[in-house]
Write a protein that holds these residues in place. Structure first.
Motif, PDB file in Angstrom:
ATOM      1  N   ASP A 214       0.815  -1.215   0.000  1.00  0.00           N
ATOM      2  CA  ASP A 214       0.000   0.000   0.000  1.00  0.00           C
ATOM      3  C   ASP A 214       0.848   1.264   0.000  1.00  0.00           C
ATOM      4  N   GLY A 215       2.154   1.112  -0.245  1.00  0.00           N
ATOM      5  CA  GLY A 215       3.052   2.252  -0.282  1.00  0.00           C
ATOM      6  C   GLY A 215       3.589   2.607   1.092  1.00  0.00           C
ATOM      7  N   VAL A 216       4.529   3.555   1.095  1.00  0.00           N
ATOM      8  CA  VAL A 216       5.184   4.005   2.324  1.00  0.00           C
ATOM      9  C   VAL A 216       4.600   5.359   2.724  1.00  0.00           C
ATOM     10  N   ASP A 217       4.053   5.427   3.925  1.00  0.00           N
ATOM     11  CA  ASP A 217       3.514   6.696   4.420  1.00  0.00           C
ATOM     12  C   ASP A 217       4.564   7.503   5.174  1.00  0.00           C
ATOM     13  N   VAL A 218       5.365   6.816   6.000  1.00  0.00           N
ATOM     14  CA  VAL A 218       6.421   7.477   6.771  1.00  0.00           C
ATOM     15  C   VAL A 218       7.690   6.648   6.627  1.00  0.00           C
ATOM     16  N   PHE A 219       8.790   7.323   6.309  1.00  0.00           N
ATOM     17  CA  PHE A 219      10.085   6.657   6.242  1.00  0.00           C
ATOM     18  C   PHE A 219      11.015   7.289   7.260  1.00  0.00           C
ATOM     19  N   LEU A 220      11.439   6.501   8.258  1.00  0.00           N
ATOM     20  CA  LEU A 220      12.471   6.946   9.189  1.00  0.00           C
ATOM     21  C   LEU A 220      13.813   6.527   8.611  1.00  0.00           C
ATOM     22  N   ASP A 221      14.549   7.516   8.121  1.00  0.00           N
ATOM     23  CA  ASP A 221      15.791   7.260   7.406  1.00  0.00           C
ATOM     24  C   ASP A 221      16.963   7.394   8.369  1.00  0.00           C
ATOM     25  N   ASN A 222      17.480   6.259   8.807  1.00  0.00           N
ATOM     26  CA  ASN A 222      18.637   6.247   9.694  1.00  0.00           C
ATOM     27  C   ASN A 222      19.945   6.026   8.956  1.00  0.00           C
ATOM     28  N   THR A 223      19.892   5.915   7.611  1.00  0.00           N
ATOM     29  CA  THR A 223      21.079   5.476   6.880  1.00  0.00           C
ATOM     30  C   THR A 223      21.454   6.327   5.677  1.00  0.00           C
ATOM     31  N   ALA A 224      20.490   6.875   4.969  1.00  0.00           N
ATOM     32  CA  ALA A 224      20.701   7.430   3.616  1.00  0.00           C
ATOM     33  C   ALA A 224      21.019   6.282   2.659  1.00  0.00           C
ATOM     34  N   GLY A 225      21.585   6.588   1.497  1.00  0.00           N
ATOM     35  CA  GLY A 225      21.986   5.555   0.554  1.00  0.00           C
ATOM     36  C   GLY A 225      20.826   4.896  -0.176  1.00  0.00           C
ATOM     37  N   PRO A 226      21.009   3.637  -0.641  1.00  0.00           N
ATOM     38  CA  PRO A 226      19.986   2.955  -1.443  1.00  0.00           C
ATOM     39  C   PRO A 226      18.644   2.807  -0.743  1.00  0.00           C
ATOM     40  N   ALA A 227      18.636   2.664   0.573  1.00  0.00           N
ATOM     41  CA  ALA A 227      17.362   2.551   1.287  1.00  0.00           C
ATOM     42  C   ALA A 227      16.533   3.815   1.119  1.00  0.00           C
ATOM     43  N   HIS A 228      17.204   4.943   1.118  1.00  0.00           N
ATOM     44  CA  HIS A 228      16.495   6.217   0.924  1.00  0.00           C
ATOM     45  C   HIS A 228      15.852   6.260  -0.463  1.00  0.00           C
ATOM     46  N   ASP A 229      16.617   5.880  -1.474  1.00  0.00           N
ATOM     47  CA  ASP A 229      16.077   5.902  -2.835  1.00  0.00           C
ATOM     48  C   ASP A 229      14.884   4.960  -2.973  1.00  0.00           C
ATOM     49  N   ALA A 230      14.991   3.770  -2.373  1.00  0.00           N
ATOM     50  CA  ALA A 230      13.894   2.802  -2.458  1.00  0.00           C
ATOM     51  C   ALA A 230      12.636   3.337  -1.786  1.00  0.00           C
ATOM     52  N   ALA A 231      12.805   3.995  -0.653  1.00  0.00           N
ATOM     53  CA  ALA A 231      11.648   4.569   0.034  1.00  0.00           C
ATOM     54  C   ALA A 231      11.020   5.685  -0.797  1.00  0.00           C
ATOM     55  N   MET A 232      11.851   6.539  -1.373  1.00  0.00           N
ATOM     56  CA  MET A 232      11.332   7.652  -2.163  1.00  0.00           C
ATOM     57  C   MET A 232      10.532   7.156  -3.366  1.00  0.00           C
ATOM     58  N   LEU A 233      10.971   6.069  -3.974  1.00  0.00           N
ATOM     59  CA  LEU A 233      10.296   5.549  -5.159  1.00  0.00           C
ATOM     60  C   LEU A 233       9.040   4.759  -4.815  1.00  0.00           C
ATOM     61  N   ASN A 234       8.786   4.549  -3.514  1.00  0.00           N
ATOM     62  CA  ASN A 234       7.568   3.863  -3.078  1.00  0.00           C
ATOM     63  C   ASN A 234       6.722   4.736  -2.150  1.00  0.00           C
ATOM     64  N   LEU A 235       7.007   6.027  -2.137  1.00  0.00           N
ATOM     65  CA  LEU A 235       6.351   6.928  -1.202  1.00  0.00           C
ATOM     66  C   LEU A 235       4.923   7.230  -1.638  1.00  0.00           C
ATOM     67  N   ASN A 236       4.020   7.275  -0.684  1.00  0.00           N
ATOM     68  CA  ASN A 236       2.627   7.630  -0.957  1.00  0.00           C
ATOM     69  C   ASN A 236       2.454   9.137  -1.078  1.00  0.00           C
ATOM     70  N   VAL A 237       1.318   9.524  -1.620  1.00  0.00           N
ATOM     71  CA  VAL A 237       0.945  10.937  -1.636  1.00  0.00           C
ATOM     72  C   VAL A 237       0.914  11.444  -0.192  1.00  0.00           C
ATOM     73  N   ASN A 238       1.497  12.602   0.013  1.00  0.00           N
ATOM     74  CA  ASN A 238       1.622  13.216   1.341  1.00  0.00           C
ATOM     75  C   ASN A 238       2.493  12.392   2.285  1.00  0.00           C
ATOM     76  N   GLY A 239       3.407  11.610   1.712  1.00  0.00           N
ATOM     77  CA  GLY A 239       4.339  10.846   2.525  1.00  0.00           C
ATOM     78  C   GLY A 239       5.324  11.752   3.251  1.00  0.00           C
ATOM     79  N   ARG A 240       5.856  11.252   4.376  1.00  0.00           N
ATOM     80  CA  ARG A 240       6.805  12.009   5.178  1.00  0.00           C
ATOM     81  C   ARG A 240       8.107  11.219   5.303  1.00  0.00           C
TER      82      ARG A 240
END
Length: 335
Positions: A214-240
């Protein structure tokens, strides 16, 4: 005069820090002056934010120059006190501990630790900076609504293991990103619905999509890097997206952070990306600590510690944490 082994920064790291960036010296036990405490160190905490402090690059916290003594969070017993608020025998915590066996603390930086509710070292973990970082980054900066999907990187680490449990307590849907199958299994035990091993995945973007249908609503990014990109490409509308740490960049800290640009994704999804510093929430620390302690007493919070033994192991404990080799909160025990 007793020995007081003390770690000093020898050189700024180029790339991933190595143990030879530090120098261990035998120093005298220091004298106290003014409103100070002499404390015998029992526990030291090593944390990702320290990577910024040993870099010459501009940072939010004051950096260290070669020759400076290393400092960070710790717990210890007061040996002598010039403060009316502390007496010998008191157990205190502070983020001004030196990497040494005996340290001098400004009394105003110290907080007395009560070990009747939890082990004393918990003030360096779930009842301290990592726990409060998890609390405020998720509940305040992430502003989740019940049922939303929360993706958390470094999910088995000091912050991530607490954030996932808070998400479960609050009726959210937590999904983990961690570096081994064993860590993913631990995250499931804590209440994460599922997890992704970022070291073995062949396509982390596809794996995040599968884990978060159902997509990602909130991403707590403790790392940056590829995990960040993956979260951004699966982020929902109004995601944080809450940027808590960048430990994936530890081996190239002083280099430009080059990767995908997500401006169009941010625009289309009307997403919010916010940097996080715990100090911004100081006025509400008491509330957070009370909630965390209440959850611990109810058996709703579990934590895992990775303990290294002895003052001589501090740099290695720090560097292995940066490499992701720790399992849980990285601590060094000096007793």
């Amino acid at each position: 005069m007793k020995e007081n082994p003390t770690w000093f920064l020898k050189s700024h790291p180029s790339g991933m820090p190595q143990t030879d960036n530090w120098d261990l010296r035998d120093m005298p036990i220091p004298d106290i002056e003014g409103d100070q405490l002499l404390v015998r160190t029992q526990w030291l905490s090593v944390d990702p934010y320290m990577r910024g402090r040993i870099s010459p690059a501009k940072n939010y916290a004051a950096g260290l120059a070669p020759g400076d003594m290393m400092r960070g969070g710790g717990v210890g017993e007061v040996v002598s006190s010039n403060s009316p608020h502390f007496a010998p025998g008191d157990i205190v915590t502070s983020d001004h501990f030196g990497w040494q066996s005996y340290t001098v603390l400004p009394a105003q930086s110290a907080t007395r630790v009560d070990d009747t509710d939890a082990p004393v070292q918990s003030c360096l973990s779930y009842l301290g900076m990592p726990g409060m970082t998890a609390y405020f980054s998720l509940l305040r900066s992430g502003a989740p609504k019940k049922g939303e999907t929360v993706l958390i990187s470094a999910a088995s680490g000091a912050v991530g293991q607490i954030a996932g449990q808070i998400a479960r307590i609050k009726g959210l849907d937590p999904v983990a990103i961690a570096g081994t199958d064993e860590k993913i299994a631990w995250c499931r035990e804590l209440g994460y619905r599922t997890g992704i091993n970022h070291r073995t995945t062949q396509d982390i973007v596809a794996d995040v999509a599968e884990a978060c249908p159902d997509g990602v609503d909130v991403f707590l990014d403790n790392t940056a890097g590829p995990a960040h990109d993956a979260a951004m490409l699966n982020l929902n509308v109004n995601g944080r997206v809450v940027v808590v740490g960048t430990i994936a960049l530890a081996d190239r800290f002083d280099e430009p952070d080059i990767g995908m640009r997500h401006l169009r994704q941010i625009m289309i999804k009307r997403a919010c990306i916010q940097g996080f510093l715990l100090d911004d929430f100081e006025a509400d620390y008491t509330t957070a600590k009370a909630d965390l302690l209440s959850w611990y007493r109810q058996g709703l919070l579990k934590t895992r510690e990775d303990v290294s033994e002895g003052i001589e192991t501090v740099p290695e404990a720090f560097t292995r944490m940066l490499r992701g080799e720790n399992f849980g909160k990285q601590l060094v025990r000096l007793d």
